[in-house]
Design a protein around this motif. Sequence first.
Motif: not given
Length: 123
Positions: A22-31, A109-123
């Motif tokens: 939820c951080a930042g302006g534009e929310i990436p598709n993954e989130f 399972r969601l945590l495993l998926k998102y932590n393995n993808q190393n999804v980062m929000v650009s701030v």
Amino acid sequence: METSRLTTRILMEIEKLIARSCAGGEIPNEFQDLHKVLLRKHYNAASVDIDYDRQRVKMDVIVSDDDYDPSTVNVALQTMPVNIFFKNLFGFLKSCLEKDVKSLAFYSRLLLKYNNQNVMVSV
């Protein structure tokens, strides 16, 4: 006691993931997908559409699970359209978290998926 700590840890980590999403302006598709999955699970919705600008969620909520058959394609489930307004996306998504065993397994399972993808929000 061990289960209590595991439950607390899973809930803390999923809350951190939600906060990060939820951080930042534009929310990436993954989130955006994460948000939809959480809402779909909590509300038992067939479809979820989030309008981040207008702070609205439109869903088709399944009326009864009795008609659901996992072995067939379910094209005729009764649904009810729902339109929800939220003021704070993080608070809204956090309120959808549940503490039952099935939900905790889903969150892990969601945590495993998102932590393995190393999804980062650009701030």
